[in-house]
Design a protein around this motif. Structure first.
Motif, PDB file in Angstrom:
ATOM      1  N   GLY A  87     107.980 103.884 -33.424  1.00  9.18           N
ATOM      2  CA  GLY A  87     107.051 102.855 -32.970  1.00  9.18           C
ATOM      3  C   GLY A  87     105.707 103.456 -32.618  1.00  9.18           C
ATOM      4  O   GLY A  87     105.061 104.111 -33.449  1.00  9.18           O
ATOM      5  N   ALA A  88     105.290 103.289 -31.362  1.00  4.95           N
ATOM      6  CA  ALA A  88     103.954 103.729 -30.955  1.00  4.95           C
ATOM      7  C   ALA A  88     103.870 105.221 -30.689  1.00  4.95           C
ATOM      8  O   ALA A  88     102.787 105.741 -30.438  1.00  4.95           O
ATOM      9  N   GLY A  89     104.983 105.928 -30.714  1.00  8.34           N
ATOM     10  CA  GLY A  89     104.946 107.370 -30.497  1.00  8.34           C
ATOM     11  C   GLY A  89     104.656 107.752 -29.064  1.00  8.34           C
ATOM     12  O   GLY A  89     104.062 108.797 -28.806  1.00  8.34           O
ATOM     13  N   THR A  90     105.064 106.918 -28.105  1.00  6.04           N
ATOM     14  CA  THR A  90     104.835 107.232 -26.692  1.00  6.04           C
ATOM     15  C   THR A  90     106.109 107.723 -26.010  1.00  6.04           C
ATOM     16  O   THR A  90     106.175 107.771 -24.785  1.00  6.04           O
ATOM     17  N   SER A  91     107.110 108.094 -26.796  1.00  2.00           N
ATOM     18  CA  SER A  91     108.366 108.586 -26.232  1.00  2.00           C
ATOM     19  C   SER A  91     108.139 109.905 -25.497  1.00  2.00           C
ATOM     20  O   SER A  91     107.433 110.784 -25.980  1.00  2.00           O
ATOM     21  N   ILE A  92     108.792 110.055 -24.365  1.00  2.00           N
ATOM     22  CA  ILE A  92     108.561 111.218 -23.517  1.00  2.00           C
ATOM     23  C   ILE A  92     109.667 112.254 -23.653  1.00  2.00           C
ATOM     24  O   ILE A  92     109.523 113.387 -23.214  1.00  2.00           O
ATOM     25  N   ALA A  93     110.777 111.897 -24.285  1.00  2.00           N
ATOM     26  CA  ALA A  93     111.894 112.829 -24.408  1.00  2.00           C
ATOM     27  C   ALA A  93     111.938 113.546 -25.747  1.00  2.00           C
ATOM     28  O   ALA A  93     112.812 114.370 -25.968  1.00  2.00           O
ATOM     29  N   GLY A  94     111.038 113.261 -26.667  1.00  2.00           N
ATOM     30  CA  GLY A  94     110.985 113.981 -27.929  1.00  2.00           C
ATOM     31  C   GLY A  94     111.792 113.378 -29.052  1.00  2.00           C
ATOM     32  O   GLY A  94     111.962 113.998 -30.097  1.00  2.00           O
ATOM     33  N   GLN A  95     112.286 112.145 -28.857  1.00  2.00           N
ATOM     34  CA  GLN A  95     113.087 111.535 -29.922  1.00  2.00           C
ATOM     35  C   GLN A  95     112.233 110.943 -31.035  1.00  2.00           C
ATOM     36  O   GLN A  95     112.764 110.493 -32.050  1.00  2.00           O
ATOM     37  N   ALA A  96     110.896 110.944 -30.885  1.00  2.00           N
ATOM     38  CA  ALA A  96     110.027 110.354 -31.908  1.00  2.00           C
ATOM     39  C   ALA A  96     109.370 111.411 -32.783  1.00  2.00           C
ATOM     40  O   ALA A  96     108.375 111.127 -33.451  1.00  2.00           O
ATOM     41  N   VAL A  97     109.909 112.638 -32.783  1.00  2.00           N
ATOM     42  CA  VAL A  97     109.421 113.677 -33.693  1.00  2.00           C
ATOM     43  C   VAL A  97     110.616 114.310 -34.388  1.00  2.00           C
ATOM     44  O   VAL A  97     111.671 114.504 -33.785  1.00  2.00           O
ATOM     45  N   ASN A  98     110.444 114.614 -35.668  1.00  2.00           N
ATOM     46  CA  ASN A  98     111.501 115.274 -36.423  1.00  2.00           C
ATOM     47  C   ASN A  98     110.954 115.692 -37.776  1.00  2.00           C
ATOM     48  O   ASN A  98     109.959 115.139 -38.259  1.00  2.00           O
ATOM     49  N   THR A  99     111.606 116.666 -38.372  1.00  5.49           N
ATOM     50  CA  THR A  99     111.274 117.040 -39.748  1.00  5.49           C
ATOM     51  C   THR A  99     111.995 116.041 -40.647  1.00  5.49           C
ATOM     52  O   THR A  99     113.104 116.286 -41.125  1.00  5.49           O
ATOM     53  N   ALA A 100     111.371 114.918 -40.828  1.00  2.06           N
ATOM     54  CA  ALA A 100     111.975 113.773 -41.509  1.00  2.06           C
ATOM     55  C   ALA A 100     110.869 112.937 -42.120  1.00  2.06           C
ATOM     56  O   ALA A 100     109.675 113.193 -41.910  1.00  2.06           O
ATOM     57  N   VAL A 101     111.267 111.946 -42.893  1.00  2.00           N
ATOM     58  CA  VAL A 101     110.311 110.927 -43.334  1.00  2.00           C
ATOM     59  C   VAL A 101     110.206 109.910 -42.200  1.00  2.00           C
ATOM     60  O   VAL A 101     111.188 109.265 -41.833  1.00  2.00           O
ATOM     61  N   VAL A 102     109.018 109.793 -41.645  1.00  2.00           N
ATOM     62  CA  VAL A 102     108.784 108.870 -40.537  1.00  2.00           C
ATOM     63  C   VAL A 102     108.498 107.478 -41.093  1.00  2.00           C
ATOM     64  O   VAL A 102     107.644 107.316 -41.974  1.00  2.00           O
ATOM     65  N   LEU A 103     109.225 106.493 -40.592  1.00  2.00           N
ATOM     66  CA  LEU A 103     108.927 105.095 -40.901  1.00  2.00           C
ATOM     67  C   LEU A 103     108.093 104.543 -39.755  1.00  2.00           C
ATOM     68  O   LEU A 103     108.591 104.318 -38.646  1.00  2.00           O
ATOM     69  N   ASP A 104     106.811 104.368 -40.008  1.00  2.00           N
ATOM     70  CA  ASP A 104     105.859 103.906 -38.984  1.00  2.00           C
ATOM     71  C   ASP A 104     105.745 102.391 -39.066  1.00  2.00           C
ATOM     72  O   ASP A 104     105.244 101.846 -40.058  1.00  2.00           O
ATOM     73  N   PHE A 105     106.172 101.701 -38.001  1.00  2.00           N
ATOM     74  CA  PHE A 105     106.207 100.234 -38.027  1.00  2.00           C
ATOM     75  C   PHE A 105     104.994  99.586 -37.357  1.00  2.00           C
ATOM     76  O   PHE A 105     104.953  98.370 -37.202  1.00  2.00           O
ATOM     77  N   THR A 106     104.023 100.370 -36.961  1.00  2.00           N
ATOM     78  CA  THR A 106     102.916  99.803 -36.190  1.00  2.00           C
ATOM     79  C   THR A 106     101.879  99.097 -37.051  1.00  2.00           C
ATOM     80  O   THR A 106     101.178  98.208 -36.575  1.00  2.00           O
ATOM     81  N   ARG A 107     101.757  99.460 -38.322  1.00  2.00           N
ATOM     82  CA  ARG A 107     100.646  98.939 -39.122  1.00  2.00           C
ATOM     83  C   ARG A 107     100.930  97.564 -39.719  1.00  2.00           C
ATOM     84  O   ARG A 107     100.028  96.730 -39.813  1.00  2.00           O
ATOM     85  N   HIS A 108     102.175  97.311 -40.149  1.00  3.26           N
ATOM     86  CA  HIS A 108     102.442  96.086 -40.895  1.00  3.26           C
ATOM     87  C   HIS A 108     103.563  95.226 -40.311  1.00  3.26           C
ATOM     88  O   HIS A 108     103.391  94.017 -40.178  1.00  3.26           O
ATOM     89  N   MET A 109     104.687  95.812 -40.001  1.00  6.24           N
ATOM     90  CA  MET A 109     105.823  95.010 -39.553  1.00  6.24           C
ATOM     91  C   MET A 109     105.691  94.738 -38.060  1.00  6.24           C
ATOM     92  O   MET A 109     106.453  95.235 -37.228  1.00  6.24           O
ATOM     93  N   ASN A 110     104.706  93.913 -37.726  1.00  9.48           N
ATOM     94  CA  ASN A 110     104.330  93.729 -36.318  1.00  9.48           C
ATOM     95  C   ASN A 110     104.061  92.255 -35.991  1.00  9.48           C
ATOM     96  O   ASN A 110     103.144  91.936 -35.245  1.00  9.48           O
ATOM     97  N   ARG A 111     104.923  91.365 -36.533  1.00 11.94           N
ATOM     98  CA  ARG A 111     104.718  89.936 -36.296  1.00 11.94           C
ATOM     99  C   ARG A 111     105.852  89.348 -35.465  1.00 11.94           C
ATOM    100  O   ARG A 111     107.004  89.755 -35.572  1.00 11.94           O
TER     101      ARG A 111
END
Length: 969
Positions: A87-111
């Motif tokens: 999501g917004a990447g404001t996670s404080i425990a580090g679960q929003a980073v990885n050597t992976a393909v990131v699916l970013d939902f903030t730009r389009h799937m936001n209705r």
């Protein structure tokens, strides 16, 4: 097809990595309609969240719809690469980073897809922002209960992933308590709607629940803020085998949410806030159970250290003055059908607490004043990351929770753990739920420091478990705490967690390393694995970062206040473009990666960094609005200074960067010659040539230059330049800035009239002076130093004698107060100027009673556009007090930057962003104002933007003051 074996690009074989990633990216682009970005800049920007951790992603995909998500997952399966929904990447425990393909939902799937007021539910896409959902529900008297401090940027998908809570959990619980149904896609492509679960997954989960149910009942702590581990308890019969709630808090390790149906709750029509002061945070924590008996909406707590940090970091922020005396505070919010009812409840709480150690209470029901108080608490996470001397503090042990009746005991034990490990921390948190937030001065730069970090985390975990608590009470386990889960749960429950994960994700490709089969908590620490490799010899002083530019690049922790849609000043370029690359956070990430050279490899010559900084307006809004005090304007100056060192610069650096020099030459011309120049500037062909040569946007008009400068006319009127004639209030030195001097000299005339009316002898420097701002903002640091040093030498006699220096142009006054010591840190006169310069309003604020008595005629109404640099470095309390004394009914717009921002809006390629910033709030407000409403804009940039937009002629405070006192022309 060969498998892509993901490794950290920072340490992998570059050729193999590039080939595999290129093939993956190409396949994704063939089937995904949204953006697919595998370039170094985007991988760098998504390499961190708001935690201590760094993992460079393989690439970033922004799906447009569920079909895009399914297509992206299919390609990732084919290439056998991990996936991380984010999501917004404001996670404080580090679960929003990885050597992976990131699916970013903030730009389009936001209705918001559906909202049912009768059922009190809303069906949303994962990228919907929390406040967006709350705003949609508000017309129906409803709200979404969970509201983390990041509520104006965190997404519902991210909140589901972390089981987010927020300040109102006392009343409305966690995200899990407000989740009705989820629609998800597994890594293997199975679609599961929890409202009508079908297939193997539900059957396997029922079997798992039957087998481990008793152990779950025995071992899960009984508290409202248990967020650690998977929600196996939601699979139990007594909880209705609730698959949706079982998925909440899974941190993207099980499946990807494509839609969610969330519960809405009644929002009280009115609210009030009781701020209770106690001698210390311990006593505040001891008494939360008494407050809970009054059924409030919120019970938040703060320690005195947070207020000390706020005051030191942001001197122009004065909201803390509204707090009652104390060393620890509870924020208790109450609701009611009317404002009076809510206020009565808040007063009842304050009265009840008098016998429980309360020192004093403040009860507030005015929405604006309540918002100012809440801002202190909501900015806490960022405020505490830096001490005034540049010391650093970090998350990690961020949000553990215990039963609230044990909270005071836990707080005391926690402080003993800190002391035992030689660490310091300042805390705040959701005291009513026994949840503590803290930032700790860990040493994450050295191996011994990291060993100390690990030892502390282990002991802190044991202390929480001993108090019957949860390692995480809000932000989840992630990379920070997953490794510690065996200290909280028995081995058979840990095994059950692994089986639960395996039912959804048997390939272990969904955000691996979190919750089960965890990464080590002392690996991938961002500042350790991202050590700078470039020389750290900055042009600016970076006094708040101990003279280090690379230390400054560590300031951004990713809290994401810069990626909000409205409120405050930052970040105008992000609000205009919606692109992370043009946010303060995105730029800070790129600069951090530039310094370590692992992903962003071009150093000062890197074009990705240059492109990101190109749309930075240098408005300085982040300097104040960013809770961590990121000053992107300074970073941009440093970057430009190094990028163009001994090189040819853009044309605009020579034209607008040296504008005071050219205007000084024009100022020596007779009035007729100046008229001729202005006439030539209105000839389209000639103006076009001039703009092309100067790197100026063709859409911009060239401002008309005054026929006579202010100092020329003032000296002809014998305004003294040396020792003053006798005046009852003494001497003042008026700083004749370039913009007032050459474009709006009438403002200075009015200012002199007002100051002399108040009994001051107004003096001028004997020669031209300049703060050097235009050279600074274009990275010409050497020239800026020379200009400023020469100016300081010119006014040295006044500075030595302590004569106040009064500025009229906010950007120049702010530069003298805040930037001088960055340019000339060893120059005593720069320090003297910083302490001796005053704004026009600050000078007048000492005479409000006199002004109030002297006002003649009816008061005026005004819309006020604060200059960004004033907002960042000077504050506006004095302006508000003066306007009130002058009888001005002022509405200070929350409009952000006007968009012109000095040279920015004039530079070629910036016009669209410049005008988009102005059209957000400022220009519509001005166009909608009644004809008799003045538009007050002290900044030359703001006035120029208004003039060129054809809104109306703006005025300066000096002009309104002169009129109100009957002194104006």
């Amino acid at each position: 097809m060969s498998a892509y074996v993901p490794t950290d690009p920072a340490v992998s074989d570059a050729g193999t990595e590039t080939d595999a990633a290129a093939a993956l990216a190409a396949d994704l682009r063939r089937v995904v309609g949204g953006e697919v970005r595998f370039d170094p800049a985007h991988r760098a920007m998504w390499s961190a969240d708001a935690s201590n951790y760094r993992k460079v992603p393989i690439g970033v995909v922004s799906p447009r719809d569920e079909a895009d998500v399914a297509a992206a997952l299919a390609v990732c399966r084919e290439h056998r690469v991990p996936v991380l929904p984010r999501g917004a990447g404001t996670s404080i425990a580090g679960q929003a980073v990885n050597t992976a393909v990131v699916l970013d939902f903030t730009r389009h799937m936001n209705r918001v897809l559906e909202l049912d007021p009768e059922a009190r539910t809303a069906r949303v896409q994962p990228g919907v922002i929390c406040d967006q959902l709350r705003d949609a529900a508000a017309p129906h008297g409803l709200t979404f209960g969970p509201d983390p401090s990041t509520h104006n940027r965190c997404t519902i998908g991210g909140m589901i992933g972390n089981n987010a809570c927020g300040s109102h959990s006392v009343a409305w619980g966690k995200t899990v308590d407000n989740t009705v149904g989820l629609e998800v896609l597994t890594y293997r492509g199975e679609r599961l709607d929890t409202a009508a679960p079908q297939g193997e997954i539900p059957a396997k989960l029922r079997a798992l629940a039957d087998r481990v149910g008793d152990r779950v009942r025995e071992s899960f702590p009984d508290l409202t803020r248990r967020v650690s581990g998977y929600n196996l308890d939601q699979l139990l019969p007594e909880n209705g085998f609730d698959l949706a709630r079982a998925l909440v808090g899974a941190e993207g390790t099980l499946a990807t949410t494509v839609a969610a149906t969330m519960k809405l709750v009644e929002s009280p029509p009115a609210r009030a806030l009781a701020v209770l002061g106690f001698p210390d945070a311990y006593i505040a924590a001891d008494n939360v159970m008494v407050v809970r008996e009054h059924s409030p909406l919120t019970i938040e707590g703060m320690d005195a250290g947070l207020i000390a940090a706020l005051r030191a970091q942001n001197p122009v922020e004065t909201g803390w003055k509204a707090l009652p005396p104390g060393g620890g505070w509870l924020y208790v919010e109450t609701g009611g059908a009317t404002r009076q009812e809510a206020e009565d409840k808040a007063r009842a709480v304050a009265k009840a607490m008098k016998s429980y150690g309360l020192t004093e209470a403040v009860v507030e029901s005015d929405p604006k004043r309540m918002k100012a108080l809440w801002r202190i608490r909501e900015d806490g996470a960022g405020i505490l990351t830096r001490s005034p001397d540049g010391g650093e503090a970090w998350p990690g042990w961020e949000d553990a929770a215990v039963p609230p009746e044990k909270f005071g005991s836990y707080l005391r034990e926690f402080d003993r753990v800190l002391e035992r490990h030689g660490r310091k921390g300042v805390y705040y948190g959701h005291f009513g739920d026994g949840c503590l937030h803290v930032r700790i001065d860990f040493d994450l730069l050295t191996e011994p420091g990291i060993a100390n970090f690990r030892a502390f985390m282990e002991d802190a975990a044991d202390a929480v478990v001993a108090h019957g608590g949860s390692l995480s009470g809000e932000h989840g386990d992630g990379r920070a705490r997953s490794e510690l889960l065996p200290r909280m749960y028995p081995p058979d429950v840990i095994t059950a967690f692994e089986e639960f994960k395996g039912v959804f994700d048997p390939d272990d490709r969904m955000n691996p390393g979190c919750i089960v089969r965890s990464a080590r908590m002392d690996e991938d620490l961002r500042i350790f694995v991202g050590m700078p490799t470039m020389p750290d010899e900055p042009q600016l002083a970076f006094t708040h970062d101990r003279g280090s530019f690379t230390r400054a690049t560590r300031r951004c922790l990713g809290v994401g206040k810069c990626v909000t849609a409205h409120g405050g000043v930052m970040c105008p370029s992000y609000r205009a473009t919606g692109d992370e690359k043009h946010s303060t956070r995105g730029r800070a990430r790129l600069l951090f990666e530039m310094a370590n050279g692992q992903v962003v490899t071009g150093g000062w010559q890197d074009d990705d960094v240059a492109d990101a900084l190109d749309l930075c307006l240098s408005c300085k809004g982040c300097k104040t609005d960013c809770p961590v005090g990121v000053d992107m304007a300074a970073y941009k100056t440093e970057f430009l200074a190094n990028r163009y060192k001994n090189k040819l610069r853009p044309a605009s650096h020579y034209s607008m960067g040296a504008l005071p020099r050219w205007l000084r030459l024009v100022g020596k011309l007779p009035a007729g010659a100046v008229d001729g120049l202005n006439a030539l500037a209105r000839v389209p062909f000639l103006a076009g040539l001039a703009k092309r040569a100067g790197g100026i946007a063709p859409e911009r008009g060239i401002p008309a230059i005054a026929r006579e400068t202010f100092t020329t006319s003032a000296r002809s009127r014998a305004l003294v330049e040396g020792p003053a004639r006798h005046a009852p209030r003494g001497r003042l030195l008026l700083w004749p800035d370039t913009f007032t001097e050459h474009f709006d000299p009438g403002i200075a005339d009015d200012a002199v009239a007002v100051l002399e009316f108040l009994g001051y002898a107004v003096e001028l420097p004997p020669r031209t002076v300049c703060c050097g701002l235009t050279w600074t903002s274009t990275g010409q640091v050497g020239a800026a130093r020379r200009v400023l040093r020469r100016s300081l030498r010119t006014i040295e006699p006044w500075l030595t004698e302590g004569v106040p220096v009064v500025g009229l142009e906010p950007s120049c006054t702010a530069a003298l107060r805040a930037d001088g010591e960055e340019l000339l840190p060893e120059e005593p006169l720069a320090k003297a100027m910083s302490g001796g310069v005053r704004t026009f309003a600050e000078l007048l604020a000492g005479h409000v009673d006199e002004l109030r008595e002297a006002v003649s005629g009816p008061g005026a109404r005004a819309l006020v556009q604060l200059h960004c640099h004033q907002y960042a470095d000077l504050g506006s309390e004095a302006d508000r007090a003066v306007m009130a004394a002058l009888g001005i009914d002022a509405e200070v717009l929350d409009s952000g930057c006007c968009g012109l921002a000095g040279n920015f809006g004039f530079e070629k390629g910036h016009y669209e962003v410049s005008m988009a910033a102005a059209e957000r709030v400022l220009l519509p407000a001005v166009r909608g104002a009644a004809p008799d409403v003045e538009v007050l804009a002290d900044g030359f940039s703001c006035r120029t933007q208004l003039r060129q937009a054809g809104a109306r002629e703006p005025v300066h405070l000096a002009q309104l003051a002169a009129r109100a006192l009957g002194l104006g022309k």
